[in-house]
Design a protein around this motif. Structure first.
Motif, PDB file in Angstrom:
ATOM      1  N   GLY A   1      -0.918   0.539   8.158  1.00  0.00           N
ATOM      2  CA  GLY A   1      -1.228   0.573   6.742  1.00  0.00           C
ATOM      3  C   GLY A   1      -1.494  -0.808   6.219  1.00  0.00           C
ATOM      4  N   GLU A   2      -1.333  -0.935   4.914  1.00  0.00           N
ATOM      5  CA  GLU A   2      -1.572  -2.207   4.266  1.00  0.00           C
ATOM      6  C   GLU A   2      -0.679  -2.329   3.040  1.00  0.00           C
ATOM      7  OE1 GLU A   2      -5.708  -1.643   3.822  1.00  0.00           O
ATOM      8  OE2 GLU A   2      -5.489  -0.203   2.199  1.00  0.00           O
ATOM      9  N   VAL A   3      -0.315  -3.573   2.751  1.00  0.00           N
ATOM     10  CA  VAL A   3       0.421  -3.888   1.539  1.00  0.00           C
ATOM     11  C   VAL A   3      -0.588  -4.540   0.597  1.00  0.00           C
ATOM     12  CG1 VAL A   3       2.308  -5.217   0.534  1.00  0.00           C
ATOM     13  CG2 VAL A   3       2.577  -4.201   2.807  1.00  0.00           C
ATOM     14  N   VAL A   4      -0.654  -4.029  -0.630  1.00  0.00           N
ATOM     15  CA  VAL A   4      -1.645  -4.492  -1.596  1.00  0.00           C
ATOM     16  C   VAL A   4      -1.033  -5.577  -2.487  1.00  0.00           C
ATOM     17  CG1 VAL A   4      -3.219  -3.820  -3.446  1.00  0.00           C
ATOM     18  CG2 VAL A   4      -2.709  -2.207  -1.585  1.00  0.00           C
ATOM     19  N   LEU A   5      -1.657  -6.757  -2.474  1.00  0.00           N
ATOM     20  CA  LEU A   5      -1.275  -7.860  -3.355  1.00  0.00           C
ATOM     21  C   LEU A   5      -2.262  -7.873  -4.522  1.00  0.00           C
ATOM     22  CD1 LEU A   5      -0.729 -10.654  -0.672  1.00  0.00           C
ATOM     23  CD2 LEU A   5       0.921  -8.977  -1.516  1.00  0.00           C
ATOM     24  N   THR A   6      -1.752  -7.907  -5.745  1.00  0.00           N
ATOM     25  CA  THR A   6      -2.614  -7.885  -6.928  1.00  0.00           C
ATOM     26  C   THR A   6      -2.276  -9.079  -7.827  1.00  0.00           C
ATOM     27  OG1 THR A   6      -1.056  -6.478  -8.110  1.00  0.00           O
ATOM     28  CG2 THR A   6      -2.821  -5.360  -6.893  1.00  0.00           C
ATOM     29  N   PRO A   7      -3.191  -9.444  -8.718  1.00  0.00           N
ATOM     30  CA  PRO A   7      -2.947 -10.594  -9.603  1.00  0.00           C
ATOM     31  C   PRO A   7      -1.664 -10.502 -10.428  1.00  0.00           C
ATOM     32  CG  PRO A   7      -5.264 -10.045  -9.632  1.00  0.00           C
ATOM     33  CD  PRO A   7      -4.569  -8.949  -8.853  1.00  0.00           C
ATOM     34  N   VAL A   8      -1.156  -9.315 -10.706  1.00  0.00           N
ATOM     35  CA  VAL A   8       0.087  -9.188 -11.470  1.00  0.00           C
ATOM     36  C   VAL A   8       1.252  -9.882 -10.759  1.00  0.00           C
ATOM     37  CG1 VAL A   8       0.851  -6.967 -10.533  1.00  0.00           C
ATOM     38  CG2 VAL A   8       1.456  -7.584 -12.865  1.00  0.00           C
ATOM     39  N   LEU A   9       1.145 -10.073  -9.448  1.00  0.00           N
ATOM     40  CA  LEU A   9       2.198 -10.745  -8.679  1.00  0.00           C
ATOM     41  C   LEU A   9       2.168 -12.255  -8.868  1.00  0.00           C
ATOM     42  CD1 LEU A   9       1.888  -8.775  -5.317  1.00  0.00           C
ATOM     43  CD2 LEU A   9       3.516  -8.376  -7.176  1.00  0.00           C
TER      44      LEU A   9
END
Length: 114
Positions: A6-14
């Motif tokens: 799978g994948e872990v999603v990094l978003t700008p909110v982090l």
């Protein structure tokens, strides 16, 4: 042995970060009144992110065998300090993602000071 992918999603909110540790765990959460048992774990050290566009971090780990009657989920913890404990500024999955899925997408939610 089959693998969980799978994948872990990094978003700008982090926000941006340097040298964080990403831990992906396979947990047996069958017993409601007991701590979750770790069946497998993957640690990705020295992860950095500029905080701009969405980024997907792929993972693959051996799929442990478990009884189909058990409740088994996959979680992620973005550990900014490397302490191994959940602290303000870290990020966690907040949805129970069943380990039985063919491909997992794990979204992270920031941990606040509150």
């Amino acid at each position: 042995m089959p693998e969980l992918q799978g994948e872990v999603v990094l978003t700008p909110v982090l926000g941006s970060f340097q040298d964080a540790t990403l831990r992906v765990r396979v947990l047996d959460v069958t017993e409601a009144d007991a701590p979750a048992g770790t069946l497998a774990e993957l640690t990705l050290p020295a992860l950095s992110y500029d905080g701009n566009a969405e980024r997907r971090v792929p993972f693959s780990l051996p799929s442990p065998a478990w009884d189909a009657r058990r409740t088994v989920i996959v979680t992620a913890h973005l550990d900014r300090s490397g302490s191994g404990t959940v602290e303000a500024g870290d990020a966690l999955t907040t949805r129970a993602e069943p380990a039985s899925q063919e491909h997992l997408t794990l979204a992270l939610t920031p941990v606040s000071d509150g």
